[in-house]
Design an enzyme around this catalytic site. Sequence first.
Site, PDB file in Angstrom:
ATOM      1  N   GLU A   1      50.515  41.830  52.728  1.00 38.85           N
ATOM      2  CA  GLU A   1      49.600  42.720  51.994  1.00 38.85           C
ATOM      3  C   GLU A   1      50.370  43.931  51.470  1.00 38.85           C
ATOM      4  O   GLU A   1      50.105  44.444  50.394  1.00 38.85           O
ATOM      5  CB  GLU A   1      48.452  43.180  52.899  1.00 38.85           C
ATOM      6  CG  GLU A   1      47.529  44.135  52.165  1.00 38.85           C
ATOM      7  CD  GLU A   1      46.408  44.721  53.016  1.00 38.85           C
ATOM      8  OE1 GLU A   1      45.742  43.967  53.740  1.00 38.85           O
ATOM      9  OE2 GLU A   1      46.220  45.951  52.934  1.00 38.85           O
TER      10      GLU A   1
ATOM     11  N   ARG B   1      42.012  41.936  47.999  1.00 41.56           N
ATOM     12  CA  ARG B   1      43.230  42.765  48.024  1.00 41.56           C
ATOM     13  C   ARG B   1      44.088  42.585  46.768  1.00 41.56           C
ATOM     14  O   ARG B   1      45.317  42.604  46.806  1.00 41.56           O
ATOM     15  CB  ARG B   1      44.080  42.433  49.262  1.00 41.56           C
ATOM     16  CG  ARG B   1      43.446  42.778  50.561  1.00 41.56           C
ATOM     17  CD  ARG B   1      43.234  44.283  50.754  1.00 41.56           C
ATOM     18  NE  ARG B   1      42.649  44.546  52.053  1.00 41.56           N
ATOM     19  CZ  ARG B   1      41.336  44.542  52.293  1.00 41.56           C
ATOM     20  NH1 ARG B   1      40.472  44.334  51.316  1.00 41.56           N
ATOM     21  NH2 ARG B   1      40.879  44.772  53.506  1.00 41.56           N
TER      22      ARG B   1
ATOM     23  N   CYS C   1      47.784  47.518  57.170  1.00 41.26           N
ATOM     24  CA  CYS C   1      47.935  46.117  57.560  1.00 41.26           C
ATOM     25  C   CYS C   1      49.103  45.501  56.782  1.00 41.26           C
ATOM     26  O   CYS C   1      49.208  45.647  55.569  1.00 41.26           O
ATOM     27  CB  CYS C   1      46.654  45.350  57.267  1.00 41.26           C
ATOM     28  SG  CYS C   1      45.377  45.669  58.490  1.00 41.26           S
TER      29      CYS C   1
HETATM   30  N1  EPU Z   1      42.509  41.039  66.771  1.00 42.70           N
HETATM   31  C1  EPU Z   1      43.267  40.607  67.811  1.00 42.70           C
HETATM   32  N2  EPU Z   1      44.480  41.210  68.059  1.00 42.70           N
HETATM   33  C2  EPU Z   1      44.938  42.212  67.290  1.00 42.70           C
HETATM   34  C3  EPU Z   1      44.166  42.657  66.192  1.00 42.70           C
HETATM   35  C4  EPU Z   1      42.940  42.057  65.954  1.00 42.70           C
HETATM   36  O1  EPU Z   1      42.878  39.698  68.526  1.00 42.70           O
HETATM   37  O2  EPU Z   1      46.042  42.701  67.574  1.00 42.70           O
HETATM   38  C5  EPU Z   1      41.198  40.438  66.533  1.00 42.70           C
HETATM   39  C6  EPU Z   1      40.064  41.425  66.777  1.00 42.70           C
HETATM   40  O3  EPU Z   1      39.706  41.479  68.111  1.00 42.70           O
HETATM   41  C7  EPU Z   1      38.970  40.890  65.884  1.00 42.70           C
HETATM   42  C8  EPU Z   1      39.714  40.239  64.735  1.00 42.70           C
HETATM   43  O4  EPU Z   1      41.064  40.061  65.170  1.00 42.70           O
HETATM   44  O5  EPU Z   1      38.259  39.872  66.561  1.00 42.70           O
HETATM   45  C9  EPU Z   1      39.682  41.100  63.465  1.00 42.70           C
HETATM   46  O6  EPU Z   1      40.292  42.367  63.745  1.00 42.70           O
HETATM   47  P1  EPU Z   1      39.817  43.724  63.063  1.00 42.70           P
HETATM   48  O7  EPU Z   1      38.340  43.882  63.239  1.00 42.70           O
HETATM   49  O8  EPU Z   1      40.712  44.795  63.527  1.00 42.70           O
HETATM   50  O9  EPU Z   1      39.978  43.493  61.520  1.00 42.70           O
HETATM   51  P2  EPU Z   1      41.206  42.941  60.709  1.00 42.70           P
HETATM   52  O10 EPU Z   1      40.730  41.712  59.996  1.00 42.70           O
HETATM   53  O11 EPU Z   1      42.422  42.828  61.520  1.00 42.70           O
HETATM   54  C10 EPU Z   1      40.588  44.232  58.512  1.00 42.70           C
HETATM   55  C11 EPU Z   1      41.418  44.815  57.409  1.00 42.70           C
HETATM   56  C12 EPU Z   1      41.844  46.238  57.753  1.00 42.70           C
HETATM   57  C13 EPU Z   1      40.609  47.067  58.021  1.00 42.70           C
HETATM   58  C14 EPU Z   1      39.851  46.413  59.180  1.00 42.70           C
HETATM   59  C15 EPU Z   1      38.560  47.156  59.516  1.00 42.70           C
HETATM   60  C16 EPU Z   1      42.849  43.184  56.243  1.00 42.70           C
HETATM   61  C17 EPU Z   1      44.178  42.534  56.208  1.00 42.70           C
HETATM   62  N3  EPU Z   1      42.644  44.029  57.263  1.00 42.70           N
HETATM   63  O12 EPU Z   1      41.437  44.128  59.649  1.00 42.70           O
HETATM   64  O13 EPU Z   1      42.488  46.751  56.612  1.00 42.70           O
HETATM   65  O14 EPU Z   1      40.953  48.398  58.347  1.00 42.70           O
HETATM   66  O15 EPU Z   1      39.490  45.068  58.795  1.00 42.70           O
HETATM   67  O16 EPU Z   1      37.524  46.628  58.819  1.00 42.70           O
HETATM   68  O17 EPU Z   1      42.040  42.949  55.358  1.00 42.70           O
HETATM   69  C18 EPU Z   1      44.541  47.216  55.495  1.00 42.70           C
HETATM   70  O18 EPU Z   1      44.089  46.541  54.570  1.00 42.70           O
HETATM   71  O19 EPU Z   1      45.643  47.847  55.434  1.00 42.70           O
HETATM   72  C19 EPU Z   1      43.765  47.275  56.728  1.00 42.70           C
HETATM   73  C20 EPU Z   1      44.250  47.815  57.826  1.00 42.70           C
END
Ligand code: EPU
Length: 304
Positions: free
Chosen positions: A296, A177, A226
Amino acid sequence: MSRPTAAVAAELARAAIPHRRDEPLARHTTLGVGGPVPLFVEPRSSDEARVAVAILGDADLPYRVLGAGSNLLAADSGLDFAVVATAGLAPLPTFDGVRISVGAGVFLPRLAREAARNGLTGLEFAIGVPGSVGGAIRMNAGAWGSDMARVVKSVAGIDRHSGELGEQALAPGFSYRRSGIGPETIVTTVVFSLANDDPGVILATIERLLDERRATQPTASRSAGCAFKNPPGDSAGRLVDQAGLKGLRHGDAVVSERHANFVLNRGGATARDVFTLIADVKARVRDKVGVELEEEIVMWRGES
Ligand code: EPU
């Protein structure tokens, strides 16, 4: 001392470069918050961007660069810099084998779809990144385990100090990022290098990722994506959720119930509401789970 805004506006007018005075950023951010900037410049080509940067430079007026405004939190007041908006830098994608060249103002999901239709794989992840190509480069935007760094071949831009930076001159310097592209560098054109695959297969992947995104993220609400970076090996959303902060609210800014790493504007949020909520979430996650989250979202704080 920088020259008064009126004089700079007059020079932009002489150069026939579109611009507005005292333009509220709330109109240009997906969160829908942000106060006015004295000068909002909207170049329609790389040439106009180059001239605009020279005019701002001569006037000693600082500026920041705005893409789709989808990862940005701008203060309610006190923004004393100009903004150069890149939405007009939108030459459509041109294809040359597995290479695509595209203007920085093009909407990234649109590019992802066009690449798919042309049988090019690698940009499917970008369907879930509602930003401009240039903004996504600056932030090294990513999703589903991929990011811009993996698919970018070269970046051309314009810099306050160096002027025009050709394709080989601008080293993006990507990490998670993050890129080495500075706040006063305007990305103008990006070349991607992808791989060939069956358009039907790529488009099916895109539809699956869109479904997944709609199921797990608050796509219909106003947000800036995010709010926090994922700490190494963990997920900021999971940590905010674990700290019990879904639904936490300051004014009309609220932590999403669907995905805890999204801060939503429920209608009338001010930037102050959002700044306060983000600081509160950080403090509570620090206290409850012992992790220091890092924003972020890009934050443009006002002077006052
Ligand atoms: N989770 C929770 N509670 C929540 C949200 C997530 O327990 O409220 C858990 C999920 O169940 C999962 C884990 O956290 O086990 C990861 O969640 P998710 O797959 O949604 O991915 P993330 O790491 O939260 C990242 C990117 C997103 C991108 C998604 C999809 C970052 C900060 N976030 O989210 O990017 O859309 O993966 O691949 O890198 C962004 O950069 O603006 C963004 C939204």
